[in-house]
Scaffold this active site. Structure first.
Site, PDB file in Angstrom:
ATOM      1  N   ASP A 212      -9.200  -6.531  -4.300  1.00  0.00           N
ATOM      2  CA  ASP A 212      -8.992  -5.271  -3.374  1.00  0.00           C
ATOM      3  C   ASP A 212      -9.638  -3.994  -3.474  1.00  0.00           C
ATOM      4  OD1 ASP A 212      -7.352  -3.173  -2.261  1.00  0.00           O
ATOM      5  OD2 ASP A 212      -5.680  -3.761  -3.060  1.00  0.00           O
TER       6      ASP A 212
ATOM      7  N   SER B 276       0.829  -1.196   0.070  1.00  0.00           N
ATOM      8  CA  SER B 276       0.120  -0.043  -0.079  1.00  0.00           C
ATOM      9  C   SER B 276       0.916   1.224  -0.062  1.00  0.00           C
ATOM     10  CB  SER B 276      -0.999  -0.039   1.271  1.00  0.00           C
ATOM     11  OG  SER B 276      -2.202   1.019   0.921  1.00  0.00           O
TER      12      SER B 276
ATOM     13  N   HIS C 231      -6.891  -6.549   0.110  1.00  0.00           N
ATOM     14  CA  HIS C 231      -5.773  -5.435   0.164  1.00  0.00           C
ATOM     15  C   HIS C 231      -4.491  -6.086   0.691  1.00  0.00           C
ATOM     16  CE1 HIS C 231      -4.026  -1.361  -0.539  1.00  0.00           C
ATOM     17  NE2 HIS C 231      -3.944  -1.262   0.650  1.00  0.00           N
TER      18      HIS C 231
END
Length: 326
Positions: A230, A96, A258
């Site tokens: 995701d 991320s 995610h």
């Protein structure tokens, strides 16, 4: 895992380390911490030296009000952390926000990057979850404490502990989201979170993009891992980045969201270890980096002043010229 507390530039830095062998630098996402790697770190430590820090503003690291929380500042911080720990080079693994930091590190300090692994990474496209975009609206940081405060956090943690004692445990992705949310009940953490958020996201989406420099990864073995479901950053960013990164490898975990490293840790470890075993570490010198940039400039000039973006179709030729020049 050994949890250390160091001091860098006068700021408290928490870092988990384990194992021996080639160095893996694991970089967590926004509002996260090094705890996110708990499902994979013990196994990876059997073959590697694993370094998993809490970024400034996160976890148990310091949260300076006068600190900078840009990608470049985080990259500088991690470079200095590696120096303090005595590591010259590493495979950068970022999830991320951590993926954006890993790319920034590889760009600023290419001689330190042996491989690049991007996990559900930011910085590869515009789209991002609507909630994160909404949190960038003016005044959101003043409203947020009304829905995230210590008493609510403590009640949620009590329920989780009670449920765990009864054999009921939330899914790993839910645990990660809750841990991030709960951390924001702390005022200093919340202040650092919003400063980090504004550095990379605005109301229209992601405000920072590495797309125009991805061709530079042609000299660095690169792996992209993404969850096919995701909900935070669309999986289409993985495919776009894969096309823009010469020689990169792409692994989509179909039934994962995610947090691939939490939701399917065995698959994650197998994929990462296979990638490392199959790729020699990059050894980019300053001369090679300079030559590649010059070759890119020359190729872009040859395409004409009206040609936008990096000359991706000419990347292979640019790399050949760069190596010859170096």
């Amino acid at each position: 895992m050994k949890l250390q507390h160091l001091s860098i530039h006068g700021h408290r830095v928490a870092v988990r380390t384990a194992g021996s062998g080639p160095v893996l630098l694991l970089i967590h996402g926004m509002a996260g911490s090094s705890v996110t790697w708990k499902h994979v770190l013990p196994v990876l430590a059997q073959r590697f030296t694993v370094v998993a820090p809490d970024l400034l503003g996160h976890g148990e690291s310091g949260k300076p009000r006068r600190g900078e929380y840009s990608l470049g500042a985080h990259a500088n911080f991690l470079r200095d952390l590696l120096n303090v720990l005595g590591h010259d080079r590493a495979t950068f693994v970022g999830q991320s926000l951590g993926g954006g930091v890993a790319m920034q590190m590889a760009y600023q300090f290419p001689e330190r990057c042996e491989r690049l692994v991007l996990v559900s990474s930011g910085g590869l496209g515009l789209e991002v979850n609507l909630v994160l975009r909404a949190l960038t609206l003016p005044g959101a940081e003043y409203v947020f404490p009304a829905v995230c405060f210590p008493a609510l956090r403590d009640a949620g943690n009590w329920l989780a502990t009670w449920g765990y004692a009864l054999g009921v445990r939330a899914a790993p992705a839910i645990e990660e989201v809750w841990r991030s949310y709960a951390s924001l009940a702390d005022a200093d953490t919340r202040q650092a979170f919003f400063r980090t958020l504004h550095a990379v996201i605005d109301v229209s989406g992601q405000a920072v993009s590495a797309i125009d420099r991805l061709y530079l990864t042609s000299q660095v073995p690169t792996l992209i891992i993404w969850g096919g479901k995701d909900p935070i950053i669309p999986v289409s960013h993985a495919a776009d980045a894969h096309r823009a990164m010469p020689g990169s490898r792409l692994a989509i975990f179909d039934d994962v969201g995610h947090f691939p490293h939490c939701e399917d840790p065995e698959h994650f470890v197998d994929t990462l270890e296979a990638f490392i075993a199959a790729t020699p570490p990059a050894q980019v010198t300053e001369a090679e980096w300079r030559a590649l940039l010059r070759a890119s400039h020359d190729l872009q000039s040859a395409l004409g002043a009206d040609a936008e973006g990096p000359p991706r179709r000419k990347t292979a030729e640019g790399l050949r010229l760069a190596r010859h020049s170096a």
